[in-house]
Design a protein around this motif. Structure first.
Motif, mmCIF file in Angstrom:
data_model
loop_
_atom_site.group_PDB
_atom_site.id
_atom_site.type_symbol
_atom_site.label_atom_id
_atom_site.label_comp_id
_atom_site.label_asym_id
_atom_site.label_seq_id
_atom_site.Cartn_x
_atom_site.Cartn_y
_atom_site.Cartn_z
ATOM 1 N N ILE A 273 -2.844 2.047 -4.199
ATOM 2 C CA ILE A 273 -2.467 3.442 -3.993
ATOM 3 C C ILE A 273 -3.665 4.193 -3.439
ATOM 4 O O ILE A 273 -4.765 4.126 -4.001
ATOM 5 C CB ILE A 273 -1.984 4.096 -5.299
ATOM 6 C CG1 ILE A 273 -0.744 3.374 -5.816
ATOM 7 C CG2 ILE A 273 -1.719 5.578 -5.090
ATOM 8 C CD1 ILE A 273 -0.259 3.873 -7.168
ATOM 9 N N ILE A 274 -3.432 4.910 -2.348
ATOM 10 C CA ILE A 274 -4.458 5.747 -1.727
ATOM 11 C C ILE A 274 -3.987 7.191 -1.831
ATOM 12 O O ILE A 274 -2.881 7.522 -1.405
ATOM 13 C CB ILE A 274 -4.667 5.374 -0.247
ATOM 14 C CG1 ILE A 274 -5.054 3.900 -0.118
ATOM 15 C CG2 ILE A 274 -5.716 6.288 0.391
ATOM 16 C CD1 ILE A 274 -4.996 3.374 1.300
ATOM 17 N N GLU A 275 -4.835 8.030 -2.401
ATOM 18 C CA GLU A 275 -4.495 9.448 -2.542
ATOM 19 C C GLU A 275 -5.408 10.284 -1.653
ATOM 20 O O GLU A 275 -6.626 10.146 -1.721
ATOM 21 C CB GLU A 275 -4.640 9.898 -3.996
ATOM 22 C CG GLU A 275 -4.318 11.366 -4.180
ATOM 23 C CD GLU A 275 -4.517 11.833 -5.599
ATOM 24 O OE1 GLU A 275 -3.531 12.300 -6.191
ATOM 25 O OE2 GLU A 275 -5.647 11.739 -6.105
ATOM 26 N N VAL A 276 -4.803 11.138 -0.838
ATOM 27 C CA VAL A 276 -5.536 12.092 -0.008
ATOM 28 C C VAL A 276 -5.067 13.480 -0.423
ATOM 29 O O VAL A 276 -3.896 13.817 -0.244
ATOM 30 C CB VAL A 276 -5.261 11.876 1.497
ATOM 31 C CG1 VAL A 276 -6.052 12.876 2.327
ATOM 32 C CG2 VAL A 276 -5.570 10.452 1.915
ATOM 33 N N ASP B 34 -6.147 3.760 -6.368
ATOM 34 C CA ASP B 34 -7.245 2.818 -6.177
ATOM 35 C C ASP B 34 -8.330 3.425 -5.287
ATOM 36 O O ASP B 34 -9.500 3.115 -5.436
ATOM 37 C CB ASP B 34 -6.721 1.524 -5.535
ATOM 38 C CG ASP B 34 -5.716 0.836 -6.441
ATOM 39 O OD1 ASP B 34 -6.148 0.243 -7.443
ATOM 40 O OD2 ASP B 34 -4.505 0.923 -6.174
ATOM 41 N N ILE B 35 -7.902 4.272 -4.372
ATOM 42 C CA ILE B 35 -8.828 4.979 -3.481
ATOM 43 C C ILE B 35 -8.435 6.445 -3.492
ATOM 44 O O ILE B 35 -7.260 6.776 -3.316
ATOM 45 C CB ILE B 35 -8.756 4.438 -2.042
ATOM 46 C CG1 ILE B 35 -9.160 2.953 -2.021
ATOM 47 C CG2 ILE B 35 -9.620 5.256 -1.097
ATOM 48 C CD1 ILE B 35 -8.919 2.269 -0.687
ATOM 49 N N VAL B 36 -9.411 7.326 -3.712
ATOM 50 C CA VAL B 36 -9.157 8.753 -3.726
ATOM 51 C C VAL B 36 -10.041 9.405 -2.672
ATOM 52 O O VAL B 36 -11.265 9.220 -2.672
ATOM 53 C CB VAL B 36 -9.465 9.369 -5.118
ATOM 54 C CG1 VAL B 36 -9.301 10.877 -5.100
ATOM 55 C CG2 VAL B 36 -8.584 8.735 -6.186
ATOM 56 N N LEU B 37 -9.410 10.137 -1.773
ATOM 57 C CA LEU B 37 -10.132 10.863 -0.728
ATOM 58 C C LEU B 37 -9.864 12.345 -0.935
ATOM 59 O O LEU B 37 -8.725 12.793 -0.851
ATOM 60 C CB LEU B 37 -9.647 10.434 0.660
ATOM 61 C CG LEU B 37 -9.758 8.931 0.963
ATOM 62 C CD1 LEU B 37 -9.057 8.587 2.266
ATOM 63 C CD2 LEU B 37 -11.211 8.496 0.992
ATOM 64 N N VAL C 253 0.859 -1.188 0.000
ATOM 65 C CA VAL C 253 0.000 0.000 0.000
ATOM 66 C C VAL C 253 0.891 1.232 0.000
ATOM 67 O O VAL C 253 1.879 1.285 0.716
ATOM 68 C CB VAL C 253 -0.920 0.038 1.247
ATOM 69 C CG1 VAL C 253 -1.732 1.325 1.283
ATOM 70 C CG2 VAL C 253 -1.826 -1.171 1.289
ATOM 71 N N VAL C 254 0.517 2.221 -0.812
ATOM 72 C CA VAL C 254 1.210 3.503 -0.829
ATOM 73 C C VAL C 254 0.169 4.588 -0.582
ATOM 74 O O VAL C 254 -0.842 4.642 -1.280
ATOM 75 C CB VAL C 254 1.910 3.763 -2.184
ATOM 76 C CG1 VAL C 254 2.542 5.138 -2.205
ATOM 77 C CG2 VAL C 254 2.937 2.695 -2.465
ATOM 78 N N MET C 255 0.416 5.432 0.417
ATOM 79 C CA MET C 255 -0.462 6.577 0.672
ATOM 80 C C MET C 255 0.228 7.845 0.207
ATOM 81 O O MET C 255 1.353 8.133 0.622
ATOM 82 C CB MET C 255 -0.791 6.694 2.161
ATOM 83 C CG MET C 255 -1.748 5.653 2.639
ATOM 84 S SD MET C 255 -2.340 5.985 4.307
ATOM 85 C CE MET C 255 -3.384 7.400 4.008
#
Length: 79
Positions: free
Chosen positions: A56-59, A71-74, A28-30
């Protein structure tokens, strides 16, 4: 001077190599609060996804050049 790299400065090669190795082993990469515009750091999440199928999670408050890889965008402030 704070611990960081400023425009025009080069990265320490040992630190960059370690970051690449961490990317190769990440599940996982944030990405938090970055526009993802500065290479080679911006390539690290893509390396993790390509080589290790990392999620990949992007905030961030807005879209970035790396958003399409996430994969997840916040959307919102990180703080």
């Amino acid at each position: 001077k704070p611990d960081g790299v400023y425009f025009g400065e080069s990265l320490d090669k040992r630190i960059l190599k370690r970051a690449i190795m961490q990317s190769l082993n990440s599940k996982v990469v944030m990405m938090v609060g970055t526009r993802g515009e500065v290479d080679p750091a911006a390539k690290l999440p893509i390396i993790a996804k390509r080589e290790n199928d990392a999620k990949i999670i992007e905030v961030n408050i807005g879209s970035t050049r790396l958003s399409k890889h996430a994969d997840i965008v916040l959307r919102g402030a990180a703080g």
